[in-house]
Design an enzyme around this catalytic site. Structure first.
Site, PDB file in Angstrom:
ATOM      1  N   ASP A  39       0.887  -1.210  -0.015  1.00 29.28           N
ATOM      2  CA  ASP A  39       0.004   0.128  -0.104  1.00 29.28           C
ATOM      3  C   ASP A  39       1.117   1.012   0.041  1.00 29.28           C
ATOM      4  O   ASP A  39       0.306   2.292  -0.109  1.00 29.28           O
ATOM      5  CB  ASP A  39      -1.017  -0.062   1.201  1.00 29.28           C
ATOM      6  CG  ASP A  39      -0.287   0.034   2.579  1.00 29.28           C
ATOM      7  OD1 ASP A  39       1.014  -0.086   2.541  1.00 29.28           O
ATOM      8  OD2 ASP A  39      -1.048   0.190   3.577  1.00 29.28           O
TER       9      ASP A  39
ATOM     10  N   GLU B  29       6.545  -3.970   0.914  1.00 30.71           N
ATOM     11  CA  GLU B  29       6.334  -3.057  -0.314  1.00 30.71           C
ATOM     12  C   GLU B  29       7.251  -3.671  -1.421  1.00 30.71           C
ATOM     13  O   GLU B  29       7.372  -2.724  -2.325  1.00 30.71           O
ATOM     14  CB  GLU B  29       6.722  -1.751   0.352  1.00 30.71           C
ATOM     15  CG  GLU B  29       5.839  -1.202   1.295  1.00 30.71           C
ATOM     16  CD  GLU B  29       4.284  -1.410   1.046  1.00 30.71           C
ATOM     17  OE1 GLU B  29       3.869  -1.151  -0.052  1.00 30.71           O
ATOM     18  OE2 GLU B  29       3.625  -1.632   2.115  1.00 30.71           O
TER      19      GLU B  29
ATOM     20  N   ASN C 105       8.937  14.320  -6.536  1.00 31.30           N
ATOM     21  CA  ASN C 105       9.260  15.052  -5.450  1.00 31.30           C
ATOM     22  C   ASN C 105      10.677  15.406  -5.522  1.00 31.30           C
ATOM     23  O   ASN C 105      11.231  16.212  -4.877  1.00 31.30           O
ATOM     24  CB  ASN C 105       9.116  14.405  -4.089  1.00 31.30           C
ATOM     25  CG  ASN C 105       9.832  13.088  -3.894  1.00 31.30           C
ATOM     26  OD1 ASN C 105      10.489  12.675  -5.025  1.00 31.30           O
ATOM     27  ND2 ASN C 105      10.001  12.546  -2.771  1.00 31.30           N
TER      28      ASN C 105
ATOM     29  N   GLU D 227      13.321  13.395  -6.095  1.00 38.89           N
ATOM     30  CA  GLU D 227      13.901  12.602  -5.898  1.00 38.89           C
ATOM     31  C   GLU D 227      13.535  11.282  -6.600  1.00 38.89           C
ATOM     32  O   GLU D 227      12.593  10.737  -6.334  1.00 38.89           O
ATOM     33  CB  GLU D 227      14.342  12.360  -4.367  1.00 38.89           C
ATOM     34  CG  GLU D 227      15.152  11.046  -4.028  1.00 38.89           C
ATOM     35  CD  GLU D 227      15.476  10.786  -2.632  1.00 38.89           C
ATOM     36  OE1 GLU D 227      16.333  10.085  -2.041  1.00 38.89           O
ATOM     37  OE2 GLU D 227      14.636  11.520  -1.716  1.00 38.89           O
TER      38      GLU D 227
ATOM     39  N   HIS E  96      31.579 -17.381 -26.160  1.00 37.35           N
ATOM     40  CA  HIS E  96      31.684 -18.406 -27.103  1.00 37.35           C
ATOM     41  C   HIS E  96      32.203 -17.733 -28.571  1.00 37.35           C
ATOM     42  O   HIS E  96      32.548 -18.563 -29.225  1.00 37.35           O
ATOM     43  CB  HIS E  96      30.364 -19.108 -27.341  1.00 37.35           C
ATOM     44  CG  HIS E  96      29.416 -18.350 -28.233  1.00 37.35           C
ATOM     45  ND1 HIS E  96      28.315 -17.627 -27.750  1.00 37.35           N
ATOM     46  CD2 HIS E  96      29.381 -18.218 -29.531  1.00 37.35           C
ATOM     47  CE1 HIS E  96      27.795 -16.993 -28.753  1.00 37.35           C
ATOM     48  NE2 HIS E  96      28.232 -17.399 -29.767  1.00 37.35           N
TER      49      HIS E  96
ATOM     50  N   ASP F 237      27.779 -17.331 -20.436  1.00 36.46           N
ATOM     51  CA  ASP F 237      28.307 -17.104 -21.601  1.00 36.46           C
ATOM     52  C   ASP F 237      28.755 -15.576 -21.785  1.00 36.46           C
ATOM     53  O   ASP F 237      27.815 -14.739 -22.503  1.00 36.46           O
ATOM     54  CB  ASP F 237      27.288 -17.679 -22.733  1.00 36.46           C
ATOM     55  CG  ASP F 237      27.966 -17.447 -24.393  1.00 36.46           C
ATOM     56  OD1 ASP F 237      29.299 -17.210 -24.344  1.00 36.46           O
ATOM     57  OD2 ASP F 237      27.267 -17.370 -25.247  1.00 36.46           O
TER      58      ASP F 237
ATOM     59  N   SER G  52      26.029 -12.848 -32.643  1.00 36.66           N
ATOM     60  CA  SER G  52      26.570 -13.177 -31.260  1.00 36.66           C
ATOM     61  C   SER G  52      27.490 -12.248 -30.298  1.00 36.66           C
ATOM     62  O   SER G  52      28.398 -11.657 -31.123  1.00 36.66           O
ATOM     63  CB  SER G  52      27.307 -14.474 -31.132  1.00 36.66           C
ATOM     64  OG  SER G  52      26.382 -15.537 -31.561  1.00 36.66           O
TER      65      SER G  52
END
Length: 583
Positions: free
Chosen positions: A242, A253, A279, A281, A380, A429, A525
């Site tokens: 909440d 929370e 606010n 921040e 790899h 990997d 890759s």
């Protein structure tokens, strides 16, 4: 009923329409997340305090010298003066017995105390405080009292689990001759009420005084519909998720599918108080609580006498002084949406973190520039015996017609493979390439490259988030591609349904489209899967690792999950290179 709950969850996630009350804990909380026992010290979920840093997912104490040097002097309860609030909190973090006393210098007579009056036990009563520079004690005003202040007061009195959310102190008629009380404001994670802000207010009588019942384990047995906090405290499940830190350790929370009441839901599964939105921040690690803000709301207060310094403002000021890494922000933003399989080439500047790894045969793999002289890629892709043969090419968008005036070519100094890389299963990997420095230079110069940020938390991005994969890989008909391509893909939840036990959820990530229209392919890759947060900061969320039948339905690409390797990467490259925040 289940359909209704699903619909409400949809509204909460996508429309921030979260003013509903849930009847089941399963509707609210993620069980897998709860099992990890996250608290306010879990930097996978929250930002660490300025006097802490994130190590292996936990906020740990900094040493005092690691704090910013600018600040005002403070005094601790052992009468020791500190140059800054951060240094005092750092030492308190290391040695919890000594707490903050007051802002400014120490005085011989200075004393702060909290006590509970008119209660039947030592764990309940009206809250009375003596401030350092005040001659008399005063009661706390009820109008300013909330679970934030109650938890801090009880913690200050030695009740480690904070205030009781279920029991109420029954106050009989009292004759108290006082026309004033103390209005107090806390953030809720202070270790002493002395760190909170006090102002003096007028009062009409004892009914205006705050009271509290501190949590005592022996006095409480689990309720039928309870939520168990990580610290062992029991609260009603209706108080979980909440935006209010009822547990005191914030564990109620941090694993939320949605928020009840006025809580603001962060994409990372955290509920914060609605007043924390806009606010000034950032409280959500994903940053969305400060997006689209027209300005910071100002609060008009009645005329009062301010008695103590605002140490929360000092905390925010210290936070603003911490070094911030510049990463993940491009000089130009792409506006077109192209596919990596069957798509068109990227434009110069679209992907400033993308590099090409080249050997004698040409581009063999992609890589990601993460700052300094460091490239992140797939294990790899590389062979230790070929270290001296590899080159790192940056700013390459066309391999057939390269712009040699813009391209920077760097040579490889060393390769660091993950020690647990398994070539058979593609587990771990991941590898790091350190580029050679030119001559006596202290760093590598890549003027047109911008590092992608390295994620420290596995909760920064979620399934169905849209991310970008890029590379010089083949198209789905195995046709060779010579221009850098990129395309949008969605993160897909647990890919075991596609790949069975070959998919390892902790270290692998899945992304693509269910129809296979966008995918990474052979040759991509080692390249980046990048995701942008609410402030358009780009993180390398994955490294292209493996997959099957690229571009085919039900065969999404599999990526090495970079967030799982934050500490491994920082160990080798140095934390300042990859720590965007105080982590």
């Amino acid at each position: 009923m289940k359909l209704l709950h699903v619909f409400l969850l949809f509204l909460c996630f996508h429309l921030r329409f979260c003013k509903v009350t849930y009847t089941s804990q399963e509707d609210l909380v993620e069980k897998k997340c709860l099992a990890k026992k996250y608290t306010h010290l879990s930097c996978d979920k929250v930002f660490c305090q300025p006097w802490q840093r994130c190590i292996e997912g936990t906020c740990v104490c900094k040493l005092p010298y690691q704090c910013p040097k600018n600040g005002t002097a403070v005094c601790a309860t052992n009468r020791r003066s500190f140059p800054t609030y951060c240094q005092q909190k750092s030492l308190e973090c290391l040695h919890p017995g000594t707490k903050f006393l007051n802002n400014g210098t120490c005085t011989a007579e200075g004393k702060f105390s909290v006590s509970l009056k008119h209660g039947n036990t030592d764990s309940e009563g009206i809250v009375e405080v003596k401030l350092v520079d005040q001659d008399k004690t005063m009661f706390i005003c009820k109008s300013s009292w909330s679970m934030r202040e109650a938890n801090v007061a009880c913690l200050d009195l030695g009740f480690q689990q904070g205030a009781d959310t279920q029991r109420r102190f029954k106050l009989s008629d009292l004759s108290i001759n006082s026309t004033e009380c103390l209005h107090v404001h806390c953030r809720g994670l202070e270790t002493s009420l002395a760190e909170c802000t006090f102002t003096k207010r007028r009062t009409m009588g004892y009914q205006d005084f705050a009271d509290v019942v501190c949590y005592t384990q022996k006095a409480d047995s689990p309720m039928d519909d309870f939520f168990q906090c990580v610290n062992g405290k029991y609260i009603s499940q209706m108080k979980a998720c909440d935006g209010i830190n009822d547990c005191g350790d914030q564990s109620d929370e941090l694993c939320c599918k949605a928020c009840q009441g006025k809580g603001f839901h962060c994409k990372s599964g955290v509920c914060i108080p609605s007043q924390y939105q806009c606010n000034g921040e950032v409280d959500c690690i994903t940053g969305e609580d400060e997006v689209g803000c027209a300005g910071f709301a100002s609060v008009t207060q009645e005329e009062t006498e301010i008695l103590t310094a605002d140490m929360d403002a000092e905390r925010r000021r210290i936070k603003s002084l911490l070094p911030k890494l510049s990463c993940g922000v491009k000089n130009r933003m792409h506006i077109r949406r192209k596919r990596i399989v069957g798509g068109k080439r990227a434009q110069l500047g679209d992907l400033p973190w993308q590099v090409a790894i080249k050997d004698a045969s040409g581009i063999t793999c992609g890589g990601i520039y993460i700052g300094g002289c460091w490239i992140l890629t797939a294990a790899h892709c590389l062979r230790a015996s070929k270290t001296h043969r590899y080159q790192i090419w940056t700013t390459v968008v066309d391999w057939i017609h390269p712009d040699l005036k813009r391209i920077v070519i760097e040579y490889v100094d060393r390769i660091i493979f993950h020690e647990n890389y398994n070539a058979g299963t593609y587990q771990n990997d991941i590898a790091l390439i350190e580029m050679k420095k030119d001559g006596n230079k202290k760093d590598c110069e890549l003027p047109r490259s911008i590092p992608a940020c390295v994620p420290w938390s596995p909760y920064l991005f979620q399934p169905n988030d849209t991310c970008i994969v890029s590379g010089w890989g083949r198209e789905k008909d195995n046709e060779r591609v010579f221009s850098l391509q990129w395309g949008e893909v969605k993160l897909i939840s647990n890919c075991s349904k596609f790949y069975g036990n070959r998919f390892y959820e902790k270290e692998m990530e899945c992304a693509g489209t269910y129809d296979g229209s966008i995918d990474a392919c052979k040759g991509d890759s080692g390249g980046p899967l990048v995701c942008m947060d609410a402030n358009n900061v780009t993180y390398v969320w994955g490294v292209v690792s493996w997959g099957e039948n690229c571009g085919k339905p039900e065969f999404p690409g599999v990526y090495t999950k970079v967030a799982n390797y934050f500490d491994w990467i920082s160990y080798h490259v140095g934390r300042p290179f990859i720590s965007q925040y105080n982590v």
